[in-house]
Scaffold this motif. Structure first.
Motif, PDB file in Angstrom:
ATOM      1  N   PRO A 140       0.762  -1.321   0.089  1.00 42.11           N
ATOM      2  CA  PRO A 140      -0.006   0.098  -0.081  1.00 42.11           C
ATOM      3  C   PRO A 140       0.683   1.251   0.037  1.00 42.11           C
ATOM      4  N   HIS A 186      -6.468 -11.423   0.318  1.00 43.39           N
ATOM      5  CA  HIS A 186      -6.952 -10.499  -0.688  1.00 43.39           C
ATOM      6  C   HIS A 186      -6.075  -9.772  -1.367  1.00 43.39           C
ATOM      7  N   THR A 198     -14.027  -9.178   2.937  1.00 42.23           N
ATOM      8  CA  THR A 198     -12.620  -8.642   3.106  1.00 42.23           C
ATOM      9  C   THR A 198     -12.631  -7.646   3.911  1.00 42.23           C
ATOM     10  N   SER A 248     -10.308  -4.939   3.742  1.00 36.07           N
ATOM     11  CA  SER A 248     -10.161  -3.900   2.952  1.00 36.07           C
ATOM     12  C   SER A 248     -11.257  -3.916   1.938  1.00 36.07           C
ATOM     13  N   GLU A 249     -11.531  -2.932   1.430  1.00 36.85           N
ATOM     14  CA  GLU A 249     -12.625  -2.557   0.633  1.00 36.85           C
ATOM     15  C   GLU A 249     -12.506  -3.507  -0.779  1.00 36.85           C
ATOM     16  N   SER A 263     -10.494  -7.116  -7.354  1.00 38.17           N
ATOM     17  CA  SER A 263     -10.291  -7.999  -6.022  1.00 38.17           C
ATOM     18  C   SER A 263     -10.343  -9.309  -6.209  1.00 38.17           C
ATOM     19  N   PRO A 268      -3.697  -5.042  -0.087  1.00 36.29           N
ATOM     20  CA  PRO A 268      -4.711  -4.009   0.469  1.00 36.29           C
ATOM     21  C   PRO A 268      -4.107  -3.631   1.638  1.00 36.29           C
ATOM     22  N   GLU A 269      -4.663  -2.581   2.318  1.00 29.16           N
ATOM     23  CA  GLU A 269      -4.165  -1.890   3.757  1.00 29.16           C
ATOM     24  C   GLU A 269      -4.294  -2.993   4.714  1.00 29.16           C
ATOM     25  N   SER A 270      -5.273  -3.778   4.913  1.00 29.58           N
ATOM     26  CA  SER A 270      -5.267  -4.737   5.936  1.00 29.58           C
ATOM     27  C   SER A 270      -6.129  -6.105   5.312  1.00 29.58           C
ATOM     28  N   GLN A 271      -5.901  -6.940   5.942  1.00 28.44           N
ATOM     29  CA  GLN A 271      -6.428  -8.500   5.823  1.00 28.44           C
ATOM     30  C   GLN A 271      -7.304  -8.795   6.836  1.00 28.44           C
TER      31      GLN A 271
END
Lengths: 393, 106
Positions: free
Chosen positions: B9, B50, B75, B77-78, B83, B103-106
């Motif tokens: 990210p 993701h 998920t 993150s969006e 995706s 992504p920013e987070s999982q």
């Protein structure tokens, strides 16, 4: 040069049952793979070692020729590996998908939770174990399986009898008998619902087994329904109680979650980490291998202590504390690898999104009953044995 | 061996040689690429692998099965149109040079 696995003689089953965490901590520090004589198995306690195990099912198998579980329940997917496991797991997946859980099962769970709270007597006191957590988990599981005309108490007895029989290493004949009664009862209950589910499929688990591309045989249905009954009732029950206990013991955190409903999911995950309802499960070593600096041999039996790993100081800051505000982080409460808990998303909804918000939202000034004691027990499976509470009416 | 470029990210890029037939998730784990958790190790049960793929190369990734489709809605993150769960994407030679954003987070 790898070291031989040390033998630990001074950890008793009684001390593990009462409070496993001091022993887990000691093993983690001094002997991360250790043969604990009282348990008769090699306990693995470090987070990273367990992740290594679960990424390599060929070396660390779930299948086991001497499995007591297979004798009690039949050969379920929990004791299969590779393609055999994958096909059975894939068959039941449609019932467990997070979207299906949210859209189909969650509304039913909500009715169950509200009905149970409606039935609380009006004295403003109850033990949440028997009045809420156990029936919530049992009735929800019944819906999901697609069973009919079975009482929640009966399903709970079946579940406990199966689990006792699976852990019956002493071959107590009474435990064997009760396991057989449960097994027969479940076979009969399946028989009752099969024709209807064959004729009109629904999102239930037994229906998914029948509808799958690789349709379950009757033997597969029986074994997998039993493993789901054994493994899908006590865990959500215990997590409801553990989360409630954690919040009721930590008023600041409770205030946070009452303020911000998004925190319910964090509270649920933290409870699963803090007191993991399944603390230990088995694996079998299929070839000589070094783990955590210790030499394992083909045929060694391992006890994977996720209850210990979830308090591994190298992964979690102040791991013994219940803290719903700790940074989001992976834990091993649902296991890892191919056998990762199939019911994860069910539990997230049932416990985190429905049961706990209903309880804390509806009962005013909910608090621990100071006159009674909260007891916890277990290390293979662990949770509160009672949770007496009071509220204002 | 096809090269896959993982982008964090923050923009950091990491090029790895992936093995044909492995999943993108396995390629990331094998090379210690951070940002892919993969709690269930490829069973499409946890939604923690993701990743975002290249818009104009989606057709190279293979179809999304019903189970992954459902899981992608959950998920951390969006979910975007690009995706996928990286455990469900199998590496092929055609993917050489493909960019996979984490992504920013999982």
């Amino acid at each position: 040069m790898a070291n031989p696995v040390p033998v630990i003689d001074d950890i008793s089953l009684e001390s593990l049952y009462a409070d496993p965490y001091p022993s887990f901590q000691r093993l983690q520090r001094d002997a991360p793979v250790a043969f604990v004589r009282a348990a008769g198995i090699n306990l693995v306690t470090r987070f990273d070692d367990i992740v290594q195990i679960e990424r390599d099912f060929e070396t660390f198998a779930s299948s086991n020729p001497v499995s007591l579980m297979n004798r009690v329940m039949g050969h379920s997917l929990m004791r299969k590996d590779g393609e055999d496991h994958r096909l059975e797991r894939k068959a039941i997946e449609p019932s467990f998908r997070p979207g299906v859980v949210r859209n189909h099962w969650a509304p039913r769970f909500r009715v169950i939770a509200d009905d149970l709270i409606d039935q609380f007597d009006d004295h403003g006191a109850t033990d949440l174990f028997g009045s809420f957590a156990a029936p919530m988990a049992s009735l929800s599981l019944m819906e999901m399986l697609g069973l009919r005309d079975v009482s929640w108490q009966e399903l709970a007895i079946w579940s406990q009898s199966l689990m006792d029989a699976v852990g019956n290493y002493g071959q107590d004949p009474e435990v064997i008998r009760r396991g057989q009664v449960a097994s027969d009862g479940i076979d009969a209950a399946i028989e009752v619902v099969l024709p209807k589910l064959e004729a009109s499929p629904d999102p239930s688990i037994i229906s998914s087994m029948l509808q799958a591309e690789d349709k379950h045989s009757i033997a597969q249905i029986r074994a997998n329904v039993k493993v789901i009954i054994g493994g899908g009732l006590n865990e959500p029950r215990d997590t409801i109680l553990t989360t409630a206990y954690g919040l009721l013991s930590n008023p600041d955190q409770r205030a946070c979650v009452m303020e911000d409903a998004n925190l319910w999911s964090a509270a649920f995950e933290e409870a699963v980490r803090w007191i993991s309802p399944i603390g230990m499960y088995p694996r079998r070593v299929t070839r000589d291998v070094v783990l955590g600096g210790m030499q394992l041999r083909e045929g060694d039996q391992l006890g994977i202590c996720v209850g210990a790993a979830n308090r591994d100081e190298s992964h979690f800051d102040r791991p013994d504390l219940f803290d719903i505000l700790r940074p989001k982080q992976s834990h091993l409460g649902f296991g890892a690898g191919p056998h990762y808990c199939a019911g994860t998303w069910v539990a997230r909804q049932m416990v985190g999104a429905i049961a706990l918000p209903a309880l804390f939202g509806r009962l005013k000034d909910l608090r621990l009953d100071e006159a009674a004691e909260v007891k916890l027990g277990g290390w293979v499976f662990r949770g509160p044995l009672s949770l007496p509470v009071r509220w204002s009416i | 061996m096809p090269k896959i470029i993982f982008v964090q990210p923050c923009g950091t890029r990491r090029e790895v040689e992936a093995t044909q037939g492995n999943s993108i998730m396995e390629a990331a784990l094998k090379h210690g690429v951070t940002g892919i958790t993969a709690e269930c190790n490829g069973s499409a049960a946890c939604a923690t692998c993701h990743a975002y793929f290249e818009d104009d190369r989606l057709s190279q990734l293979g179809a999304i099965e019903a189970h992954e489709e459902d899981m992608l809605d959950f998920t951390a993150s969006e979910r975007l149109p690009v995706s996928r769960l990286s455990c469900q994407v199998t590496v092929t030679d055609a993917m050489d040079g493909m960019i996979v954003r984490l992504p920013e987070s999982q």
